[in-house]
Design a protein around this motif. Sequence first.
Motif, mmCIF file in Angstrom:
data_model
loop_
_atom_site.group_PDB
_atom_site.id
_atom_site.type_symbol
_atom_site.label_atom_id
_atom_site.label_comp_id
_atom_site.label_asym_id
_atom_site.label_seq_id
_atom_site.Cartn_x
_atom_site.Cartn_y
_atom_site.Cartn_z
ATOM 1 N N THR A 167 5.082 13.963 -5.435
ATOM 2 C CA THR A 167 5.567 13.293 -4.099
ATOM 3 C C THR A 167 7.018 13.395 -4.247
ATOM 4 O O THR A 167 7.719 13.340 -5.052
ATOM 5 C CB THR A 167 4.775 12.181 -4.137
ATOM 6 O OG1 THR A 167 5.084 11.235 -5.396
ATOM 7 C CG2 THR A 167 3.389 12.424 -4.289
ATOM 8 N N GLU A 171 6.505 9.682 -7.423
ATOM 9 C CA GLU A 171 5.887 8.836 -7.821
ATOM 10 C C GLU A 171 4.687 9.493 -8.557
ATOM 11 O O GLU A 171 4.009 8.717 -9.510
ATOM 12 C CB GLU A 171 5.088 7.982 -6.524
ATOM 13 C CG GLU A 171 5.997 7.334 -5.571
ATOM 14 C CD GLU A 171 6.837 8.287 -4.446
ATOM 15 O OE1 GLU A 171 6.773 9.388 -4.736
ATOM 16 O OE2 GLU A 171 7.356 7.613 -3.471
ATOM 17 N N TYR A 172 4.077 10.474 -8.167
ATOM 18 C CA TYR A 172 3.055 11.392 -8.592
ATOM 19 C C TYR A 172 3.242 12.833 -8.977
ATOM 20 O O TYR A 172 4.327 13.089 -8.238
ATOM 21 C CB TYR A 172 1.910 11.074 -7.829
ATOM 22 C CG TYR A 172 1.138 9.578 -7.701
ATOM 23 C CD1 TYR A 172 0.339 9.016 -8.821
ATOM 24 C CD2 TYR A 172 1.293 8.742 -6.370
ATOM 25 C CE1 TYR A 172 -0.075 7.964 -8.727
ATOM 26 C CE2 TYR A 172 0.905 7.684 -6.437
ATOM 27 C CZ TYR A 172 0.047 7.326 -7.644
ATOM 28 O OH TYR A 172 -0.462 6.101 -7.554
ATOM 29 N N LYS A 205 0.763 9.447 -12.582
ATOM 30 C CA LYS A 205 1.856 8.444 -12.313
ATOM 31 C C LYS A 205 2.991 8.772 -13.237
ATOM 32 O O LYS A 205 2.749 9.027 -14.489
ATOM 33 C CB LYS A 205 1.383 7.071 -12.367
ATOM 34 C CG LYS A 205 2.337 5.932 -12.046
ATOM 35 C CD LYS A 205 2.216 5.521 -10.407
ATOM 36 C CE LYS A 205 3.093 4.865 -10.011
ATOM 37 N NZ LYS A 205 3.670 5.222 -8.470
ATOM 38 N N GLU A 238 3.022 9.578 2.365
ATOM 39 C CA GLU A 238 1.738 9.077 1.912
ATOM 40 C C GLU A 238 0.793 10.147 1.428
ATOM 41 O O GLU A 238 -0.328 9.711 0.744
ATOM 42 C CB GLU A 238 1.522 7.847 2.234
ATOM 43 C CG GLU A 238 2.302 6.682 2.426
ATOM 44 C CD GLU A 238 1.795 5.324 3.307
ATOM 45 O OE1 GLU A 238 0.717 5.517 3.641
ATOM 46 O OE2 GLU A 238 2.718 4.717 3.150
ATOM 47 N N TRP A 239 1.130 11.203 1.721
ATOM 48 C CA TRP A 239 -0.198 12.299 1.646
ATOM 49 C C TRP A 239 0.199 13.593 0.689
ATOM 50 O O TRP A 239 1.302 13.713 0.613
ATOM 51 C CB TRP A 239 -0.364 12.719 3.373
ATOM 52 C CG TRP A 239 -0.856 11.867 4.055
ATOM 53 C CD1 TRP A 239 -0.175 10.797 4.661
ATOM 54 C CD2 TRP A 239 -2.195 11.895 4.602
ATOM 55 N NE1 TRP A 239 -0.855 10.207 5.360
ATOM 56 C CE2 TRP A 239 -2.340 10.742 5.679
ATOM 57 C CE3 TRP A 239 -3.358 12.518 4.328
ATOM 58 C CZ2 TRP A 239 -3.384 10.367 5.940
ATOM 59 C CZ3 TRP A 239 -4.508 11.982 5.045
ATOM 60 C CH2 TRP A 239 -4.360 10.893 5.954
ATOM 61 N N HIS A 270 -4.839 10.942 1.208
ATOM 62 C CA HIS A 270 -3.837 9.695 1.462
ATOM 63 C C HIS A 270 -3.905 8.857 0.408
ATOM 64 O O HIS A 270 -4.845 7.983 0.016
ATOM 65 C CB HIS A 270 -4.597 9.069 2.859
ATOM 66 C CG HIS A 270 -3.506 8.031 3.440
ATOM 67 N ND1 HIS A 270 -3.791 7.538 4.495
ATOM 68 C CD2 HIS A 270 -2.386 7.839 3.230
ATOM 69 C CE1 HIS A 270 -2.849 6.662 4.920
ATOM 70 N NE2 HIS A 270 -1.685 6.752 4.104
ATOM 71 N N TRP A 271 -2.815 9.208 -0.516
ATOM 72 C CA TRP A 271 -2.992 8.413 -1.846
ATOM 73 C C TRP A 271 -2.729 7.020 -1.691
ATOM 74 O O TRP A 271 -3.138 6.422 -2.906
ATOM 75 C CB TRP A 271 -2.073 9.382 -2.691
ATOM 76 C CG TRP A 271 -0.502 9.715 -2.442
ATOM 77 C CD1 TRP A 271 0.131 10.830 -1.915
ATOM 78 C CD2 TRP A 271 0.620 8.794 -2.365
ATOM 79 N NE1 TRP A 271 1.126 11.045 -1.711
ATOM 80 C CE2 TRP A 271 1.681 9.557 -1.983
ATOM 81 C CE3 TRP A 271 0.742 7.375 -3.076
ATOM 82 C CZ2 TRP A 271 3.175 9.132 -1.995
ATOM 83 C CZ3 TRP A 271 1.977 7.029 -2.898
ATOM 84 C CH2 TRP A 271 3.307 7.764 -2.372
ATOM 85 N N THR A 272 -2.024 6.415 -0.866
ATOM 86 C CA THR A 272 -1.775 5.324 -0.846
ATOM 87 C C THR A 272 -3.325 4.544 -0.660
ATOM 88 O O THR A 272 -3.533 3.381 -1.093
ATOM 89 C CB THR A 272 -0.897 4.715 0.143
ATOM 90 O OG1 THR A 272 -1.253 5.234 1.281
ATOM 91 C CG2 THR A 272 0.685 4.890 -0.320
ATOM 92 N N GLU A 275 -4.929 4.409 -3.971
ATOM 93 C CA GLU A 275 -4.432 3.313 -4.716
ATOM 94 C C GLU A 275 -5.138 2.104 -4.486
ATOM 95 O O GLU A 275 -5.396 1.124 -5.354
ATOM 96 C CB GLU A 275 -2.869 3.035 -4.380
ATOM 97 C CG GLU A 275 -2.019 4.137 -5.007
ATOM 98 C CD GLU A 275 -0.530 4.021 -4.576
ATOM 99 O OE1 GLU A 275 -0.023 3.331 -3.512
ATOM 100 O OE2 GLU A 275 0.209 4.665 -5.277
ATOM 101 N N GLN A 276 -5.427 1.752 -3.064
ATOM 102 C CA GLN A 276 -6.132 0.640 -2.660
ATOM 103 C C GLN A 276 -7.500 0.620 -3.249
ATOM 104 O O GLN A 276 -8.045 -0.538 -3.408
ATOM 105 C CB GLN A 276 -5.772 0.512 -1.134
ATOM 106 C CG GLN A 276 -6.336 -0.866 -0.338
ATOM 107 C CD GLN A 276 -5.229 -1.891 -1.047
ATOM 108 O OE1 GLN A 276 -4.172 -1.804 -1.173
ATOM 109 N NE2 GLN A 276 -6.224 -3.094 -1.526
#
Length: 655
Positions: A167, A171-172, A205, A238-239, A270-272, A275-276
């Motif tokens: 990303t 981040e990843y 991560k 975020e994707w 949508h990786w955020t 995370e949620q």
Amino acid sequence: MSSRKSFGSHTMWGAALAVAALAGCGKGNAPSVGAADAAQKVYVAPGQYDEFYLFTSGGFSGQLGVYGLPSGRLLKVLPVFSQNPENAYGYSQETKPMLNTSYGFIPWDDSHHPELSMTNGVPDGRWIFINGNNTPRVARIDLKDFVTAEILEIPHSAGNHASPFVTENTEYSVAATRFSVPTPQADVPIASYKENFRGLLTFIKVDSATGHMKIAFQILMPGFNYDLSHSGKGPSHEWSFFTSYNSEEANTLLEVNASQKDKDYIAAVHWTVAEQCVKDGKAKQVPARYAHNIMDPVSHVATSTMETSTTFLDAKDCPGVVYYLPTPKSPHGVDVDPSGELIVAGGKLATVIPVHSFSRMIKAIQDKAFEGEVNGIPVLKYEATIAGEVKNPGLGPLHTEFDGQGNAYTSMFVSSEIVKWSLKDFTVLDRVPTYYSIGHLSIPGGDTRKPWGKYVVALNKITKDRYLPTGPELTQSAQLFDISGPKMQLLLDFPTIGEPHYAQALPASMITQAQLRTFDLATNADPYAALSEAATGVSRKGQSVHVKMTAIRSHFVPDNIEGVQVGDSVFFHITNLEQDWDVPHGFAITGINNSELLIMPGETRTIVWVPEKVGVFPFYCTDFCSALHQEMQGYVRVSPKGSSVALTANTPAKH
Ligand code: K7E
Ligand code: CUA
């Protein structure tokens, strides 16, 4: 749609392949520009540096090639997933743990995609990642010293192909399974594919300070083949996007059975949101067994730890985490343009290059413009997300890179060419043949927010007649094109090691400024280091003999060792006391059933020798290090098992 169907017919394919084969009669493929002009553009005078580093995947060699551009000179082959007897990677005691896996020690893999770490969507010169395809793993190489610093195995995966794309701020790093398998693994009939086989998209991560990798979560998906990936940037930050083929979920003769549908899918993740969902407790911990191997940057000793669990998030339990974008046909590459708005797919069997729009995708999600769903994953309408199609691009589009000037470059495997097209109106602007059958292509920074759009490198699958023949087995081949003008211009052919699937390049200065020249002897923390000749010695523990030895121009200490017995495990721990750039010493002993050692200045490396014969065996330095390099030698006396010859060595105390 009907035209797409007829394209898939055998006649059309036969014709296309015949054209490609004709191109193969080679020779006389005279470059369209003056050879002198091309030569000047790739000429890097002796003693001068290249402008760019190019990192090529080693393919089935499992390694990473380092080249200079524009010269195409090979600078180094970095060992990553395969043993390398040249410098004892995977042979020395300090490095062997790097190749440990849940399947035991594995001396080889197939590496496809080098991926530079990024900050704000631009390579930052810190690390490069590469995937291990066969035994699913991701490796991280530190660009300070070009050493493989970490390898993380990916559990529950099979064929780690859509990997290790990062990303925008690293981040990843991602790792998607190419082959769906029973997840977790189980003894089930292969014919129960549709019921039991699943795909898996793994998000690793990456610690922003140390680079250390840790699996954050694994998203359970329908049992398609997840092929390639790229992450979003800017608005699509975020994707992450993954192509898939075999949405037919066939389990035999995929050549035919996975080519039935007009469209397969890009999975937009949508990786955020993932995370949620993990935070909200929608994921579950599942048992797993996978190796995490780290080369300690201070001790230079690798350790391997077996991890025991991972986090599964079923896409259907986390609404909004994944959407499918229908995409023609059996797509391979997926590439996001520098603005982050356009998502380009390479449909291997498609007659067009489909370009999705990120903003239209978001709108389609808001409008619920769905045509259906697969296992709870909404499928968006093609018409709702598509920004346009590049018409008549050529045959067999695979991968796309960008020049940062509003143009895209797509590799065409079947028609063996690079096609340049406009991101504004999707018209074809230029095309050049490649020799032969291009796979990936690479522009420095060509998948980032700010490409250095000076060159494109074609990474070709077939070499044929391009170089002096070397029997049935030929080297692999890359070609360099100048793309600074309106027309692409072929400059250079250069051979590469292994199969160069993908490659990435960046300006050399981003790496050279932080380069390490020697390892610091004072901080050497190898438990068997001898930091001076006075600290050398020999000791025995049962059948194990430990030799703490030093090397400096032009002698080993000790150089005579007696009292070793047949069947002993002799550990030669050799510390290179040099602190000058480019003064390695080597070590090899007659009959060693292992590799040599090559020890960098300040470093300690250990090789194990099990003598099987009585006698006196010479060892020597393998790297011509000084005028008296030939004098850099010693002897080990091997006595029968149970002999009373005392273990001695001529360490300084005994001189
Ligand atoms: Cu197209 Cu493995 Cu990236 Cu080869 S893959 S070409
Ligand atoms: Cu040391 Cu040659």
